[in-house]
Design a protein around this motif. Structure first.
Motif, PDB file in Angstrom:
ATOM      1  N   ASP A  42      37.497  -3.883  45.899  1.00 48.99           N
ATOM      2  CA  ASP A  42      37.056  -4.849  46.912  1.00 48.99           C
ATOM      3  C   ASP A  42      37.952  -4.830  48.143  1.00 48.99           C
ATOM      4  O   ASP A  42      39.189  -4.697  48.036  1.00 48.99           O
ATOM      5  N   GLU A  43      37.321  -4.957  49.309  1.00 48.78           N
ATOM      6  CA  GLU A  43      38.006  -5.017  50.604  1.00 48.78           C
ATOM      7  C   GLU A  43      37.866  -6.437  51.175  1.00 48.78           C
ATOM      8  O   GLU A  43      36.863  -7.129  50.927  1.00 48.78           O
ATOM      9  N   ARG A  44      38.840  -6.857  51.947  1.00 49.09           N
ATOM     10  CA  ARG A  44      38.782  -8.186  52.555  1.00 49.09           C
ATOM     11  C   ARG A  44      38.137  -8.171  53.938  1.00 49.09           C
ATOM     12  O   ARG A  44      37.903  -9.206  54.536  1.00 49.09           O
ATOM     13  N   ASP A  45      37.877  -6.976  54.473  1.00 51.43           N
ATOM     14  CA  ASP A  45      37.271  -6.870  55.805  1.00 51.43           C
ATOM     15  C   ASP A  45      36.496  -5.551  55.861  1.00 51.43           C
ATOM     16  O   ASP A  45      36.974  -4.530  55.375  1.00 51.43           O
ATOM     17  N   HIS A  46      35.302  -5.574  56.449  1.00 54.01           N
ATOM     18  CA  HIS A  46      34.485  -4.359  56.516  1.00 54.01           C
ATOM     19  C   HIS A  46      34.939  -3.412  57.630  1.00 54.01           C
ATOM     20  O   HIS A  46      34.530  -2.257  57.673  1.00 54.01           O
ATOM     21  N   LYS A  47      35.806  -3.865  58.536  1.00 52.04           N
ATOM     22  CA  LYS A  47      36.158  -3.043  59.691  1.00 52.04           C
ATOM     23  C   LYS A  47      37.095  -1.892  59.322  1.00 52.04           C
ATOM     24  O   LYS A  47      37.034  -0.815  59.893  1.00 52.04           O
TER      25      LYS A  47
ATOM     26  N   TYR B 182      32.678  -4.453  50.320  1.00 47.60           N
ATOM     27  CA  TYR B 182      32.982  -5.711  51.001  1.00 47.60           C
ATOM     28  C   TYR B 182      31.826  -6.642  50.696  1.00 47.60           C
ATOM     29  O   TYR B 182      30.711  -6.449  51.175  1.00 47.60           O
ATOM     30  N   ARG B 183      32.078  -7.631  49.818  1.00 43.39           N
ATOM     31  CA  ARG B 183      31.004  -8.513  49.353  1.00 43.39           C
ATOM     32  C   ARG B 183      31.429  -9.985  49.456  1.00 43.39           C
ATOM     33  O   ARG B 183      31.674 -10.637  48.433  1.00 43.39           O
TER      34      ARG B 183
END
Length: 573
Positions: free
Chosen positions: A254-259, A274-275
């Motif tokens: 999991d990522e905390r930001d899609h950028k 990213y969810r």
């Protein structure tokens, strides 16, 4: 740090909710599809570790998706987003690939930067020859319905009418899929291409979807397990049987930001997702409650309608059974009267039959004698014909055998030559692939090092800026940083395109040079050969000329010697 109970409650809320926007009313008749064989048991899913909670407002979608499309208001659905850089035959879930994650079933790894939102939240609808994405609140591995058959696997984006319930899953009761989903919206690939990394290279054109869909069966869509959407209508074992290979299994990272997500979101072991949890306002919760009550009301009306039809059907069957009993009684009485008349008639006919049988017996014996004589004659002629046919057949088989042996020899020679040509081509192809692979690996390593270095420098700079400036300056910095990254991405993309074009140009020029060098070598070899042949001819002509001159000299010498001898004899005399 939030307490564990608060985190658990937040994650439970993430599994709840339905799709935003109004729904269209479609009147359909109940349709029962043929059931497919029950799939084999799958491996027990291993739950993924819970991701740290990230919450966003639904308005976050507007700012995030704006660079890649346009927002517009659509009657019945509200604000919808349309991608701009797609072709006319584009369909949702067509550019990317499927992987298996135990925690959610099939997960769609999109090739697009905006895929984190539009392929895992909300619904798609096709209006006025354009695709529109309707934002939603619930996350899944891919909101699709599946079908399979005749060597194909197909899927299509769920329309807004299909609601999600964390207990019952997707509500599809009474849905007629061939009415609900337009023919050209389906994505079909052959069994062997289902697990391809870039599936868009192998999907069938949309104009062929109608014919393929009629030869397949709908397998269903998402179900609810542990309050989560599970995308397992096509079972893991079924996919392995269809494709002949084990589907790739991944784990979520999991990522905390899609950028800042990596360009390759599937590294072969993990998929970067990213969810975030999409926060619902009170109006949305009330709309969902109202939609659920409406769905329950329709389901109840459907059940009552079905029960009423069953009751009417039963009453009709009772009336038919009663009428049938009356008819059977009447038929029995008529049958008895008819049987009596039949017996009387039969007795009369029996006497006539005996007399007729006697005459027929005599006629039959006479006919049998004649038939026997005729059969003997025919048997003799048939035996002669068979013997003649057997001889002709044997001659034909001998000729065919000889022709077959000649053909097999020629075929073996052709196959041998073709095999040698193939082996040569494969060796050349393998050498070329090895070179290309080495060049590609070097380029990827250099690119990874550059990206790592630039990322570290950016992080250090961002940290120093945050410590140095106040909150308002930080916001301005974040905005400038986003614009800078967008420019860098655009420049990197343009540079990559230029390098690709230059590489292709260099390869073409290299191929031209190699071709020209080869032709030049062949031409020189030909000239060398002609020169050698010419020298050999000149040498041969010279040798013949010298031989002839020698012979002439020898002859002249002999003639001279003979003349001197005669002169000497005359002198002696």
């Amino acid at each position: 740090m939030k307490p564990i109970t608060t985190l658990t409650a937040g994650l439970a809320l993430l599994a709840l909710g339905a799709i935003t926007g109004c729904t269209r009313t479609v009147v359909v008749h109940e349709h029962h599809y043929e059931t497919t064989p029950e799939p084999q048991p799958e491996p027990e899913p291993q739950p993924e570790p819970e991701a740290a909670e990230v919450t966003i407002e639904v308005s976050y979608f507007h700012d995030s998706l704006k660079p890649w499309g346009t927002w517009e208001y659509v009657d019945g659905y509200g604000d919808c987003w349309t991608p701009t850089e797609v072709d006319d035959d584009w369909r949702p879930y067509s550019h990317g690939h499927w992987v298996w994650v135990d925690d959610c079933g099939w997960y769609w790894v999109s090739d697009y930067q905006w895929g984190w939102a539009c392929m895992h939240y909300g619904r798609w609808t096709y209006i006025n020859h354009r695709w529109h994405w309707v934002p939603g609140y619930e996350w899944s591995g891919g909101w699709v319905v599946w079908c399979e058959g005749d060597g194909y696997i197909g899927w299509a984006a769920l329309p807004p009418r299909i609601h999600w319930d964390d207990r019952d899953g997707c509500r599809t009761e009474g849905v007629h899929w061939e009415i609900e989903i337009y023919d050209g919206c389906w994505v079909f690939v052959k069994h062997g291409r289902f697990l391809s990394r870039h599936v868009h290279e192998f999907i069938e054109p949309s104009r062929q979807s109608r014919g393929i869909f009629r030869r397949t069966q709908v397998r269903g869509c998402l179900t609810a397990e542990r309050g989560r959407p599970m995308n397992r209508a096509i079972a893991y074992d079924d996919a392995e049987r269809y494709t002949g290979e084990k589907p790739p299994r991944r784990k979520f990272k999991d990522e905390r930001d899609h950028k800042d997500r990596p360009a390759d979101r599937d590294d072969g072991a993990d998929v970067y997702v990213y969810r975030p949890k999409v926060k619902k306002d009170q109006a949305q919760l009330e709309r969902e409650k109202k939609d659920k009550e409406e769905d329950d009301r329709k389901a109840k009306a459907e059940r009552e309608k079905k029960a009423n039809e069953e009751r009417v059907k039963k009453e009709k069957e009772d009336a038919e059974r009663k009428a049938k009993a009356e008819r059977e009684k009447k038929d029995k009485e008529e049958a008895e009267d008819k049987a009596k008349a039949e017996r009387e008639k039969k007795e009369k006919e029996e006497a006539e039959r005996k007399a007729k049988a006697e005459r027929e017996k005599q006629d039959k014996e006479e006919a049998e004698r004649k038939a026997k004589a005729e059969r003997e004659k025919q048997d003799k002629e048939e035996a002669e014909r068979k013997a003649k046919a057997e001889r002709e057949k044997q001659d034909k088989e001998d000729r065919e055998k000889a022709e077959k042996e000649n053909a097999e020899r020629e075929k073996a020679e052709r196959e041998k030559k073709a095999k040698e040509d193939r082996e040569k081509a494969e060796r050349e192809k393998k050498a070329k692939e090895d070179r290309e692979k080495a060049e590609k690996e070097n380029a990827e390593r250099e690119k990874a090092e550059r990206e790592k270095k630039s990322k570290e420098e950016a992080e250090l700079k961002a940290k120093a800026e945050r410590e140095r400036k106040a909150k308002e300056e930080a916001e301005a910095k974040a905005k400038a940083e986003r614009e800078r990254k967008a420019r860098e991405e655009a420049e990197a993309k343009a540079k990559e395109e230029r390098e690709k074009a230059e590489k292709e140009k260099a390869e073409r020029e290299k191929a031209e040079r190699e071709k020209k060098a080869k032709e030049e070598a062949e031409r020189k070899a030909k000239e060398e050969k002609e020169k050698k042949e010419k020298e050999e001819r000149e040498k041969k002509e010279k040798e013949e000329k010298e031989k002839k001159e020698k012979e002439d000299k020898d002859k002249e010498k002999d003639d001279k010697d003979n003349g001197n001898g005669n002169d000497k004899k005359d002198k002696d005399k």
